[in-house]
Design an enzyme around this catalytic site. Structure first.
Site, mmCIF file in Angstrom:
data_model
loop_
_atom_site.group_PDB
_atom_site.id
_atom_site.type_symbol
_atom_site.label_atom_id
_atom_site.label_comp_id
_atom_site.label_asym_id
_atom_site.label_seq_id
_atom_site.Cartn_x
_atom_site.Cartn_y
_atom_site.Cartn_z
ATOM 1 N N ARG A 133 44.359 -4.067 -4.859
ATOM 2 C CA ARG A 133 44.085 -3.400 -6.142
ATOM 3 C C ARG A 133 42.649 -2.889 -6.227
ATOM 4 N NH1 ARG A 133 43.312 -7.454 -10.833
ATOM 5 N NH2 ARG A 133 41.369 -7.594 -9.653
ATOM 6 N N PHE B 36 49.952 -23.687 -14.496
ATOM 7 C CA PHE B 36 48.675 -23.368 -13.864
ATOM 8 C C PHE B 36 48.883 -22.647 -12.533
ATOM 9 C CE2 PHE B 36 45.431 -24.671 -10.756
ATOM 10 C CZ PHE B 36 44.290 -24.190 -11.356
ATOM 11 N N TYR C 58 40.437 -14.456 6.321
ATOM 12 C CA TYR C 58 39.478 -14.218 5.241
ATOM 13 C C TYR C 58 40.055 -14.691 3.905
ATOM 14 C CZ TYR C 58 36.608 -11.937 1.760
ATOM 15 O OH TYR C 58 35.814 -11.704 0.657
ATOM 16 N N ARG D 196 31.706 -2.723 -0.020
ATOM 17 C CA ARG D 196 32.443 -3.847 0.570
ATOM 18 C C ARG D 196 33.752 -3.341 1.169
ATOM 19 N NH1 ARG D 196 30.792 -6.090 -4.621
ATOM 20 N NH2 ARG D 196 32.845 -5.525 -5.439
#
Length: 496
Positions: free
Chosen positions: A298, A368, A251, A308
């Protein structure tokens, strides 16, 4: 950063004008910084002394917040003349608390801002509205890549908004997720029925898809491919639960790992990085999976309230009959044990993360990629053995986030950060943890990988004792002046 812009503007002026202009810029810069300090001290004076003590106990974060505010974040933030007008590159939560550098805008800046289309300016506005720390790291990329990654983020934010919206029926949602990549080529497609917080990216999807179609083919191909695979993966897990740890990895691969793989392909194709960066999909996938696992851990309570579930049954079923049972007060101890187990699972991705980052050679690409990783380890350290995850919101402090952003500019610094936070987890391992030995072994292996000889590179530039003393003196002075002012007002009121 702002002073350098002033220098560029001054090149066409005479000496006296240059001196005057530079003095004006410097005055605005100092004035804005002083105002920020005063506001901080005012907040400090109104806090209970216990909270003031905790605040002063983190002098380096206070120092870095001030340094960032005064332009010290230039190493990781883009020049203002490359950003849409009126927007600050910090984005997200930081955007609301640190004021913009409006005083540093100049004519040459505006000339460059005017080169952006209205649609692209709108996209950057959506980026800042819908992202947290990602807005900052995206806007720190070089211009062409930055625009492409901005559009990639918004496309996937729109896709994620569809997945998250529990008011959309499965009969409608599943086909939408499968077909979402095709909407990129449909100029008029939009969705107006969403009830999610970030519904604007669906309602104004034509603006985003137009900018997508304006990108070079190399960007369009990668974005469309990621969108196609991610939509299919999301649809798969809408119709089933995350059962095993293997499915949890799958997932996370669909929702973030694919993004990391696609971006790595771009870095290599554009020759910003070596071909191995785009070819080694296992390492690239771990970069994304590590971030997503930190977010899933978290956001347990938020996801539960929204209906969910993303925690793997293989783990939580050993602690409760239903995943929602972990939120019950009587189950708090086993809930924390379950979470700790998932956090240790996430830490196994750190070796891949460090290997990937060690191969990067372009500074903007490194920033980044590295900043979300250090944010993730800080989040996991904050969550570890923390009952608050099952009671409310848990997030890292703004000063902590700014410090991480400013520090994570090279591989040695990232290793030092990783070492620091796994050490924090090590110190919080409960004595009652049946898997404490395994947890300790995992952490020691990561620390050895970071610094084989055991010598950790210090991230402190100034003595915390000096900074604490300075901040304590300032806070006490402010409280004293506030008390004197209130006493004087009372005397004047009585006289009148």
């Amino acid at each position: 950063m702002g002073y350098n812009m002033g220098q560029r503007q001054c090149q066409a002026q005479g000496p006296s004008q240059q001196l005057c202009h530079r003095s004006s810029l410097l005055g605005n810069w100092v004035s804005e910084g002083c105002c920020w300090i005063v506001r901080a001290l005012y907040r400090c004076a109104r806090l209970p002394m216990e909270r003031v003590g905790r605040w002063l106990g983190r002098p380096r974060e206070i120092y870095n917040l001030l340094r960032f505010k005064m332009g010290g974040g230039a190493a990781v933030m883009p020049p203002l003349d490359q950003l849409p007008k009126g927007q600050w590159a910090g984005g997200g939560e930081l955007h609301t608390d640190l004021p913009t550098h409006d005083a540093l805008h100049c004519a040459s800046t505006q000339a460059l801002l005017d080169t952006l289309s209205d649609n692209l300016k709108t996209c950057y506005r959506y980026l800042n509205e819908t992202s947290r720390s990602f807005a900052a790291v995206i806007q720190a990329l070089d211009e062409e890549l930055r625009h492409a990654v901005c559009i990639l983020y918004l496309v996937l934010r729109a896709l994620d908004t569809v997945e998250d919206d529990m008011t959309i029926s499965l009969e409608t949602k599943v086909p939408m997720l499968h077909n979402f990549h095709s909407y990129l080529y449909q100029p008029d497609w939009r969705y107006m029925e969403s009830k999610e917080k970030y519904k604007q990216v669906l309602e104004d999807f034509p603006t985003i898809s137009l900018e997508f179609r304006n990108l070079a083919k190399v960007y369009r191909d990668v974005i469309a491919d990621i969108c196609h695979k991610m939509g299919a993966g999301m649809a798969e897990f809408l119709q089933k639960k995350v059962e095993s740890l293997q499915e949890w990895d799958k997932y996370c691969h669909y929702v973030v790992g694919l993004v990391s793989i696609g971006l790595s392909r771009l870095f290599s194709v554009l020759e910003l990085e070596d071909p191995i960066i785009g070819q080694d999909t296992e390492l690239a996938n771990s970069m994304g999976v590590f971030i997503e696992k930190a977010i899933i851990i978290r956001d347990y309570l938020e996801d539960q309230l929204a209906g969910r579930e993303f925690w793997p049954r293989e783990v939580w079923s050993r602690y409760a009959k239903k995943l929602s049972d972990l939120a019950k007060p009587e189950n708090i101890d086993v809930a924390v044990q379950c979470m700790n187990e998932l956090i240790i699972n996430a830490l196994h991705h750190i070796p891949d993360v460090l290997t990937y980052l060690s191969r990067l050679k372009t500074q903007s690409v490194f920033n980044f990629c590295a900043i979300p990783q250090v944010m993730a380890i800080a989040t996991l350290a904050t969550c570890y053995n923390n009952k608050q995850v099952f009671r409310g919101v848990v997030k890292i402090r703004k000063g902590q986030a700014v410090t991480l952003m400013m520090d994570a500019t090279n591989i040695q610094a990232v290793k030092s950060i990783m070492y620091q936070y796994v050490e924090e987890i090590y110190r919080k391992i409960p004595s009652t943890d049946l898997s404490s030995n395994k947890t300790q072994q995992t952490i020691v292996s990561i620390q050895t990988l970071c610094f084989p000889n055991g010598t950790v590179v210090s991230r402190n530039r100034y003595s915390p004792i000096y900074l604490s003393c300075a901040m304590l003196l300032a806070a006490l002075s402010w409280q004293y002046l506030s008390a004197m002012s209130e006493a004087l007002e009372d005397v004047q009121a009585k006289e009148n």
